[in-house]
Structures are given as structure tokens and as C-alpha cells.
Design a protein around this motif. Structure first.
Motif, PDB file in Angstrom:
ATOM      1  N   ASP A 246     -12.487  -9.803  -7.720  1.00  9.42           N
ATOM      2  CA  ASP A 246     -12.693 -11.247  -7.837  1.00  9.42           C
ATOM      3  C   ASP A 246     -14.149 -11.586  -8.130  1.00  9.42           C
ATOM      4  OD1 ASP A 246     -10.016 -11.918  -7.184  1.00  9.42           O
ATOM      5  OD2 ASP A 246     -10.476 -11.680  -5.052  1.00  9.42           O
ATOM      6  N   MET A 247     -14.321 -12.686  -8.827  1.00  9.66           N
ATOM      7  CA  MET A 247     -15.651 -13.261  -9.031  1.00  9.66           C
ATOM      8  C   MET A 247     -15.516 -14.764  -8.790  1.00  9.66           C
ATOM      9  SD  MET A 247     -18.318 -12.923 -12.166  1.00  9.66           S
ATOM     10  CE  MET A 247     -17.765 -14.207 -13.259  1.00  9.66           C
ATOM     11  N   PHE A 248     -16.256 -15.260  -7.794  1.00 12.06           N
ATOM     12  CA  PHE A 248     -16.211 -16.676  -7.463  1.00 12.06           C
ATOM     13  C   PHE A 248     -17.573 -17.286  -7.765  1.00 12.06           C
ATOM     14  CE2 PHE A 248     -13.198 -14.656  -4.441  1.00 12.06           C
ATOM     15  CZ  PHE A 248     -12.034 -15.257  -4.903  1.00 12.06           C
ATOM     16  N   ASP A 249     -17.559 -18.433  -8.447  1.00 13.31           N
ATOM     17  CA  ASP A 249     -18.806 -19.104  -8.825  1.00 13.31           C
ATOM     18  C   ASP A 249     -18.706 -20.619  -8.768  1.00 13.31           C
ATOM     19  OD1 ASP A 249     -21.295 -18.072  -9.280  1.00 13.31           O
ATOM     20  OD2 ASP A 249     -21.054 -17.836 -11.435  1.00 13.31           O
ATOM     21  N   ASN A 250     -17.535 -21.172  -8.466  1.00 15.62           N
ATOM     22  CA  ASN A 250     -17.357 -22.630  -8.496  1.00 15.62           C
ATOM     23  C   ASN A 250     -16.680 -23.191  -7.259  1.00 15.62           C
ATOM     24  OD1 ASN A 250     -18.473 -22.941 -11.023  1.00 15.62           O
ATOM     25  ND2 ASN A 250     -16.509 -22.845 -12.089  1.00 15.62           N
ATOM     26  N   GLU A 251     -16.430 -22.384  -6.254  1.00 12.00           N
ATOM     27  CA  GLU A 251     -15.643 -22.840  -5.113  1.00 12.00           C
ATOM     28  C   GLU A 251     -16.458 -22.774  -3.825  1.00 12.00           C
ATOM     29  OE1 GLU A 251     -11.585 -21.193  -4.977  1.00 12.00           O
ATOM     30  OE2 GLU A 251     -12.102 -20.240  -6.882  1.00 12.00           O
ATOM     31  N   LYS A 252     -16.098 -23.670  -2.881  1.00 17.23           N
ATOM     32  CA  LYS A 252     -16.765 -23.656  -1.584  1.00 17.23           C
ATOM     33  C   LYS A 252     -16.084 -22.706  -0.604  1.00 17.23           C
ATOM     34  CE  LYS A 252     -19.103 -28.058  -1.511  1.00 17.23           C
ATOM     35  NZ  LYS A 252     -19.415 -29.223  -0.700  1.00 17.23           N
ATOM     36  N   ASN A 253     -14.788 -22.548  -0.693  1.00 17.85           N
ATOM     37  CA  ASN A 253     -14.046 -21.726   0.264  1.00 17.85           C
ATOM     38  C   ASN A 253     -13.025 -20.819  -0.440  1.00 17.85           C
ATOM     39  OD1 ASN A 253     -15.283 -22.978   2.587  1.00 17.85           O
ATOM     40  ND2 ASN A 253     -14.024 -24.768   2.115  1.00 17.85           N
ATOM     41  N   PRO A 254     -13.462 -19.959  -1.323  1.00 23.92           N
ATOM     42  CA  PRO A 254     -12.493 -19.111  -2.039  1.00 23.92           C
ATOM     43  C   PRO A 254     -11.881 -18.043  -1.131  1.00 23.92           C
ATOM     44  CG  PRO A 254     -14.716 -18.442  -2.589  1.00 23.92           C
ATOM     45  CD  PRO A 254     -14.841 -19.664  -1.736  1.00 23.92           C
ATOM     46  N   VAL A 255     -10.742 -17.521  -1.575  1.00 26.74           N
ATOM     47  CA  VAL A 255     -10.020 -16.506  -0.818  1.00 26.74           C
ATOM     48  C   VAL A 255      -9.601 -15.386  -1.769  1.00 26.74           C
ATOM     49  CG1 VAL A 255      -7.956 -16.039   0.569  1.00 26.74           C
ATOM     50  CG2 VAL A 255      -9.154 -18.221   0.818  1.00 26.74           C
ATOM     51  N   SER A 256      -9.861 -14.148  -1.372  1.00 30.05           N
ATOM     52  CA  SER A 256      -9.337 -12.972  -2.075  1.00 30.05           C
ATOM     53  C   SER A 256      -8.064 -12.556  -1.352  1.00 30.05           C
ATOM     54  CB  SER A 256     -10.335 -11.814  -2.032  1.00 30.05           C
ATOM     55  OG  SER A 256     -11.522 -12.144  -2.695  1.00 30.05           O
ATOM     56  N   ARG A 257      -6.978 -12.390  -2.097  1.00 25.25           N
ATOM     57  CA  ARG A 257      -5.702 -11.972  -1.501  1.00 25.25           C
ATOM     58  C   ARG A 257      -5.292 -10.626  -2.095  1.00 25.25           C
ATOM     59  NH1 ARG A 257      -5.297 -17.543  -1.981  1.00 25.25           N
ATOM     60  NH2 ARG A 257      -4.795 -18.567  -0.023  1.00 25.25           N
ATOM     61  N   PHE A 258      -4.774  -9.761  -1.230  1.00 27.00           N
ATOM     62  CA  PHE A 258      -4.317  -8.453  -1.699  1.00 27.00           C
ATOM     63  C   PHE A 258      -3.336  -7.856  -0.712  1.00 27.00           C
ATOM     64  CE2 PHE A 258      -8.117  -7.808   0.796  1.00 27.00           C
ATOM     65  CZ  PHE A 258      -7.875  -6.668   1.546  1.00 27.00           C
ATOM     66  N   VAL A 259      -2.710  -6.768  -1.121  1.00 29.10           N
ATOM     67  CA  VAL A 259      -1.731  -6.056  -0.304  1.00 29.10           C
ATOM     68  C   VAL A 259      -2.183  -4.610  -0.157  1.00 29.10           C
ATOM     69  CG1 VAL A 259       0.666  -5.256  -0.186  1.00 29.10           C
ATOM     70  CG2 VAL A 259       0.157  -7.523  -1.131  1.00 29.10           C
ATOM     71  N   LEU A 260      -2.121  -4.109   1.069  1.00 20.32           N
ATOM     72  CA  LEU A 260      -2.319  -2.670   1.301  1.00 20.32           C
ATOM     73  C   LEU A 260      -0.932  -2.051   1.445  1.00 20.32           C
ATOM     74  CD1 LEU A 260      -5.298  -2.367   3.825  1.00 20.32           C
ATOM     75  CD2 LEU A 260      -5.300  -2.061   1.358  1.00 20.32           C
ATOM     76  N   ASP A 261      -0.623  -1.153   0.544  1.00 24.56           N
ATOM     77  CA  ASP A 261       0.663  -0.468   0.587  1.00 24.56           C
ATOM     78  C   ASP A 261       0.681   0.529   1.742  1.00 24.56           C
ATOM     79  OD1 ASP A 261       1.690  -1.792  -1.663  1.00 24.56           O
ATOM     80  OD2 ASP A 261       0.741  -0.360  -3.016  1.00 24.56           O
ATOM     81  N   PRO A 262       1.862   0.832   2.276  1.00 24.43           N
ATOM     82  CA  PRO A 262       1.940   1.834   3.346  1.00 24.43           C
ATOM     83  C   PRO A 262       1.277   3.142   2.919  1.00 24.43           C
ATOM     84  CG  PRO A 262       4.040   0.712   3.100  1.00 24.43           C
ATOM     85  CD  PRO A 262       3.167   0.254   1.950  1.00 24.43           C
ATOM     86  N   GLY A 263       0.443   3.672   3.798  1.00 21.00           N
ATOM     87  CA  GLY A 263      -0.260   4.919   3.529  1.00 21.00           C
ATOM     88  C   GLY A 263      -1.613   4.737   2.854  1.00 21.00           C
ATOM     89  N   TYR A 264      -1.921   3.533   2.392  1.00 25.59           N
ATOM     90  CA  TYR A 264      -3.202   3.266   1.716  1.00 25.59           C
ATOM     91  C   TYR A 264      -4.089   2.396   2.599  1.00 25.59           C
ATOM     92  CZ  TYR A 264      -1.690   5.323  -2.660  1.00 25.59           C
ATOM     93  OH  TYR A 264      -1.300   6.203  -3.624  1.00 25.59           O
ATOM     94  N   GLY A 265      -4.241   2.764   3.862  1.00 24.05           N
ATOM     95  CA  GLY A 265      -4.933   1.928   4.830  1.00 24.05           C
ATOM     96  C   GLY A 265      -6.426   2.100   4.953  1.00 24.05           C
ATOM     97  N   HIS A 266      -7.021   3.016   4.199  1.00 23.28           N
ATOM     98  CA  HIS A 266      -8.475   3.150   4.224  1.00 23.28           C
ATOM     99  C   HIS A 266      -9.035   2.270   3.113  1.00 23.28           C
ATOM    100  CE1 HIS A 266      -8.489   6.259   7.237  1.00 23.28           C
ATOM    101  NE2 HIS A 266      -7.471   6.812   6.598  1.00 23.28           N
ATOM    102  N   LEU A 267      -9.929   1.379   3.469  1.00 20.50           N
ATOM    103  CA  LEU A 267     -10.379   0.341   2.553  1.00 20.50           C
ATOM    104  C   LEU A 267     -11.890   0.303   2.464  1.00 20.50           C
ATOM    105  CD1 LEU A 267      -9.629  -2.308   0.914  1.00 20.50           C
ATOM    106  CD2 LEU A 267      -9.880  -3.518   3.093  1.00 20.50           C
ATOM    107  N   LYS A 268     -12.387   0.118   1.251  1.00 20.22           N
ATOM    108  CA  LYS A 268     -13.801  -0.184   1.035  1.00 20.22           C
ATOM    109  C   LYS A 268     -13.868  -1.535   0.348  1.00 20.22           C
ATOM    110  CE  LYS A 268     -16.533   3.989   0.829  1.00 20.22           C
ATOM    111  NZ  LYS A 268     -17.348   4.894   0.056  1.00 20.22           N
ATOM    112  N   ILE A 269     -14.782  -2.354   0.818  1.00 15.54           N
ATOM    113  CA  ILE A 269     -15.036  -3.656   0.202  1.00 15.54           C
ATOM    114  C   ILE A 269     -16.456  -3.636  -0.341  1.00 15.54           C
ATOM    115  CG2 ILE A 269     -15.291  -6.131   0.596  1.00 15.54           C
ATOM    116  CD1 ILE A 269     -13.233  -5.833   2.882  1.00 15.54           C
ATOM    117  N   PHE A 270     -16.581  -3.981  -1.613  1.00 18.18           N
ATOM    118  CA  PHE A 270     -17.868  -4.081  -2.276  1.00 18.18           C
ATOM    119  C   PHE A 270     -18.099  -5.553  -2.577  1.00 18.18           C
ATOM    120  CE2 PHE A 270     -15.711  -0.203  -3.306  1.00 18.18           C
ATOM    121  CZ  PHE A 270     -16.674   0.775  -3.133  1.00 18.18           C
TER     122      PHE A 270
END
Length: 175
Positions: free
Chosen positions: A68-92
Motif C-alpha cells: 500500500d501507498m497512502f498519501d491523501n487519507e487521515k486514517n487509512p487501513v491496510s487489509r490482508f489475510v494470513l493463510d494457515p501456515g504463513y504466520g511469520h510476518l514482516k512489515i516494512f
């Protein structure tokens, strides 16, 4: 003379046969690189371990979960799904604005808030779930809520999940 014609005929047939067999065993990719058919088949079969010389190549079982790239919103939200077995996450995340950004990671199926982090103006952040949740995060629906103390949020962010390793690496090199 017959022996010479016979030998040269066999030689010519051998060369023609080799010319036909070689293209079947060698494939060129779109960049013009040449690979053998065994390596090509291994690459198309998913998570197969391939050996090349004395190197073992293990395809990473990772998945880009949001970008995602947000540049015009005050309260944006990133939505996603973690599939079973893919529970290790990195956020950049890269804050491109003049305000400090606060974000929270919430498992929306349960309401569990996993983290709250801040990123200073014009700063970058890399968060790795392995450091806080060594067994990984639960599967399901997630949201990251982005805030900038009432200001417009300016952030470029993406997330990568992996099956079972603390060695989650980004699919993109944009930092």
C-alpha cells in the motif's frame, strides 16, 4: 569408396540426431539464459529442493500479503489475510511525511491487537513478528490502522509472510 560414404552417412545422421536432441534438453528463458530441462522442471513444480554443483537451492515459501501507498487519507487501513501456515510476518514501512505515524496490527476475526508501533517523520521501520511472536501469528483477516495525530498519513508499506522461518525476506527490494 562405399566405406567412406557409409561412415560419412552415419556421421551426418549422428549430427542431425544430436541437433534434434539438444534443443529438447536445453531451454532458453525470456532473458536468453540457458538452463537444462531438469532445472526448469524443478522450478515449475513449486517447493522442490534443487542442487546445482555443491549448492542446495531451496525455494522460499513466502507470500506478499499487502502493498500500500497512502498519501491523501487521515486514517487509512491496510487489509490482508494470513493463510494457515504463513504466520511469520514482516512489515516494512517508510514514512514520507512530516508527522510521526502510529500504526496498530489487529487480527480482525478475534479483535486481538498484536502491536502498536510509531515511525518518526521521514523514517523507515522493519517489524518482524519472530522477535515478538516466535510461534507466529494466527491465520485469518488482519488490518493495520495508520494514524498521524489527525494529519494526513504519508506512508509506503508492504508485508511479507512465510511458512515457518524467522528468515522472512522481502519479495521486493525497495528500502
Amino acid at each position: 569408396m562405399k566405406k567412406i560414404y557409409l561412415v560419412s552417412s552415419v556421421l551426418v545422421l549422428g549430427l542431425i540426431g544430436g541437433a534434434i536432441a539438444v534443443p529438447c534438453a536445453i531451454l532458453a528463458d525470456s532473458d536468453g539464459a540457458v538452463t537444462d530441462s531438469a532445472a526448469s522442471n524443478a522450478a515449475t513444480q513449486g517447493a522442490v529442493i534443487t542442487t546445482t554443483g555443491d549448492h542446495v537451492i531451496t525455494p522460499q515459501r513466502a507470500s506478499d500479503v499487502f502493498n500500500d501507498m497512502f498519501d491523501n487519507e487521515k486514517n487509512p487501513v491496510s487489509r490482508f489475510v494470513l493463510d494457515p501456515g504463513y504466520g511469520h510476518l514482516k512489515i516494512f514501512a517508510k514514512n514520507t511525511g512530516d508527522s510521526t505515524i502510529t500504526f496498530s496490527l489487529v487480527h480482525t476475526d478475534s479483535g486481538k491487537q498484536y502491536i502498536v508501533k510509531t515511525i518518526g517523520a521521514h523514517k523507515k521501520l522493519l517489524w518482524d513478528s519472530v522477535n515478538s511472536f516466535s510461534l507466529g501469528l494466527r491465520s485469518g483477516n488482519y488490518e493495520i490502522q495508520w494514524r498521524a495525530n489527525g494529519d494526513i498519513v504519508h506512508v509506503t508499506t508492504w508485508g511479507v509472510s512465510e511458512t515457518d522461518s524467522p528468515k522472512v525476506t522481502p519479495q521486493r527490494n525497495r528500502f
